[in-house]
Write a protein that holds these residues in place. Structure first.
Motif, mmCIF file in Angstrom:
data_model
loop_
_atom_site.group_PDB
_atom_site.id
_atom_site.type_symbol
_atom_site.label_atom_id
_atom_site.label_comp_id
_atom_site.label_asym_id
_atom_site.label_seq_id
_atom_site.Cartn_x
_atom_site.Cartn_y
_atom_site.Cartn_z
ATOM 1 N N LYS A 108 0.834 -1.192 0.000
ATOM 2 C CA LYS A 108 0.000 0.000 0.000
ATOM 3 C C LYS A 108 0.876 1.253 0.000
ATOM 4 O O LYS A 108 1.838 1.353 0.775
ATOM 5 N N ALA A 109 0.530 2.219 -0.845
ATOM 6 C CA ALA A 109 1.306 3.457 -0.908
ATOM 7 C C ALA A 109 1.310 4.176 0.437
ATOM 8 O O ALA A 109 2.299 4.798 0.818
ATOM 9 N N GLY A 110 0.199 4.083 1.166
ATOM 10 C CA GLY A 110 0.111 4.754 2.456
ATOM 11 C C GLY A 110 1.004 4.163 3.523
ATOM 12 O O GLY A 110 1.241 4.784 4.556
ATOM 13 N N HIS A 111 1.526 2.955 3.277
ATOM 14 C CA HIS A 111 2.402 2.291 4.247
ATOM 15 C C HIS A 111 3.887 2.450 3.909
ATOM 16 O O HIS A 111 4.732 1.938 4.643
ATOM 17 N N LEU A 112 4.183 3.123 2.824
ATOM 18 C CA LEU A 112 5.581 3.269 2.407
ATOM 19 C C LEU A 112 6.286 4.333 3.233
ATOM 20 O O LEU A 112 5.698 5.339 3.642
ATOM 21 N N SER A 113 7.576 4.121 3.461
ATOM 22 C CA SER A 113 8.397 5.143 4.113
ATOM 23 C C SER A 113 8.641 6.289 3.144
ATOM 24 O O SER A 113 8.357 6.189 1.950
ATOM 25 N N ARG A 114 9.205 7.373 3.655
ATOM 26 C CA ARG A 114 9.504 8.516 2.796
ATOM 27 C C ARG A 114 10.471 8.127 1.680
ATOM 28 O O ARG A 114 10.294 8.506 0.526
ATOM 29 N N GLY A 115 11.486 7.345 2.034
ATOM 30 C CA GLY A 115 12.453 6.908 1.029
ATOM 31 C C GLY A 115 11.825 6.005 -0.014
ATOM 32 O O GLY A 115 12.121 6.112 -1.204
ATOM 33 N N GLN A 116 10.929 5.109 0.410
ATOM 34 C CA GLN A 116 10.255 4.220 -0.535
ATOM 35 C C GLN A 116 9.339 5.008 -1.471
ATOM 36 O O GLN A 116 9.217 4.679 -2.653
ATOM 37 N N LYS A 117 8.717 6.047 -0.949
ATOM 38 C CA LYS A 117 7.873 6.890 -1.810
ATOM 39 C C LYS A 117 8.712 7.587 -2.875
ATOM 40 O O LYS A 117 8.287 7.725 -4.025
ATOM 41 N N GLY A 133 15.225 11.934 1.852
ATOM 42 C CA GLY A 133 14.586 10.876 2.612
ATOM 43 C C GLY A 133 15.201 9.504 2.444
ATOM 44 O O GLY A 133 14.722 8.537 3.046
ATOM 45 N N LEU A 134 16.244 9.389 1.652
ATOM 46 C CA LEU A 134 16.853 8.081 1.439
ATOM 47 C C LEU A 134 17.953 7.808 2.468
ATOM 48 O O LEU A 134 18.622 8.722 2.941
ATOM 49 N N ASP A 135 18.141 6.541 2.754
ATOM 50 C CA ASP A 135 19.203 6.107 3.654
ATOM 51 C C ASP A 135 20.549 6.501 3.056
ATOM 52 O O ASP A 135 20.836 6.194 1.900
ATOM 53 N N PRO A 136 21.416 7.200 3.806
ATOM 54 C CA PRO A 136 22.720 7.617 3.259
ATOM 55 C C PRO A 136 23.544 6.471 2.694
ATOM 56 O O PRO A 136 24.319 6.660 1.756
#
Length: 300
Positions: free
Chosen positions: A130-139, A163-166
């Motif tokens: 679900k798009a609503g369950h994605l993290s900021r980086g996943q979005k 928003g991505l993991d470094p």
């Protein structure tokens, strides 16, 4: 450059918010097939410029052309040939990842399902999430997949690593740009606005640094690395008084000295050697280092 071969051409662009000049006389040309970096501090005018390219804001003076067209008068023709990923993305939360991608695909004349499947696998996303369950980086990953799959001629990215993991940023960007430019690299142009310049090192072909809405420096990446250098020297005794005013920065610690040079390397190295200095190291500055010292450059 022939203006007919330019994907983006900006001339004397001006845009203000009240009394604040967000963009003030900006000039910029982006050739087809390159990865173009658009660098500047927060508030420098980067996002305002991008919004003028996309007809999200109207220029108050000057001109903007994308594919030789005016985005205000030819909005559909321009936007059908590009994809844009802003620094903050959102999706209908009830949609699944697969439904989001199908939704975006419905607006496009073409959609590469092979690239879609490959990037979903690389990023560890599944169509059922679900798009609503994605993290900021996943979005952000989902937004980039939706931007690349239609294989546009121009990819406009505004802080794409937000928003991505470094740890995964660099690999992520190489994957995205590699997938995008793998088809017809001479026709695939990337215009990226970012403050995380180090992650694009080696990918950027040309760049512009802006400050207070004005162009501060425009160069190819290769020419910039040749021009801007860091030199470390060591003297046998206390360093003599030398005219090093042409250096961007000079740091001295005992008998050792570090200089950041802007196109004056040969003359200064000759001066240093004439005063018994040993050249310990001479290396090109990275694009990020060039950006950081750009504030010391003389203004036009």
């Amino acid at each position: 450059m022939n203006s007919e071969s330019a994907v983006i051409e900006i001339r004397d662009l001006k845009r203000r918010y009240g009394k604040v000049e967000a963009v003030n006389g900006l000039n910029l040309t982006v050739r087809a097939g390159c990865c173009y970096g658009f660098f500047g501090r927060n508030g420098a005018g980067k996002t305002t410029t991008i919004k003028c390219l996309l007809n999200l804001l109207r220029p108050q003076a000057g001109s903007v052309r994308v594919f030789g067209l005016d985005p205000c008068r030819n909005e559909v023709a321009v936007k059908s040939r590009l994809a844009y990923v802003p620094d903050a993305v959102a999706f209908y939360p009830w949609m699944t990842v697969g439904e989001v991608l199908n939704y975006f695909a419905s607006f496009r004349a073409q959609w590469n399902r092979e690239i879609e499947a490959d990037l979903l696998r690389r990023f560890g996303l599944t169509a059922a999430q679900k798009a609503g369950h994605l993290s900021r980086g996943q979005k952000m990953q989902l937004a980039l997949i939706s931007a690349i799959c239609p294989e546009p001629e121009l990819l406009v990215l505004d802080e794409p690593t937000s928003g991505l993991d470094p740890i995964v940023r660099r690999e992520f960007i190489e994957t995205v740009i590699g997938a995008y430019q793998s088809g017809e690299p001479e026709k695939r142009t990337v215009f990226v606005s970012t403050h995380l310049i180090s992650e694009f090192e080696g990918l950027i072909d040309e760049f512009t640094i802006i400050e207070q809405g004005r162009e501060l420096l425009t160069m190819t990446a290769d020419a910039a690395r040749e021009r801007f250098r860091k030199v470390q020297v060591r003297f046998p005794n206390e360093p003599p008084r030398l005219d090093l005013s042409s250096a961007l920065r000079v740091r001295q610690e005992g008998r050792e000295m570090e200089l950041l040079l802007n196109g004056s390397a040969d003359r200064l190295l000759e001066l240093l050697r004439a005063n018994s200095a040993e050249i310990v190291r001479s290396e090109s500055l990275s694009l990020e280092e060039i950006f950081l010292v750009s504030g010391a450059l003389p203004r036009n």
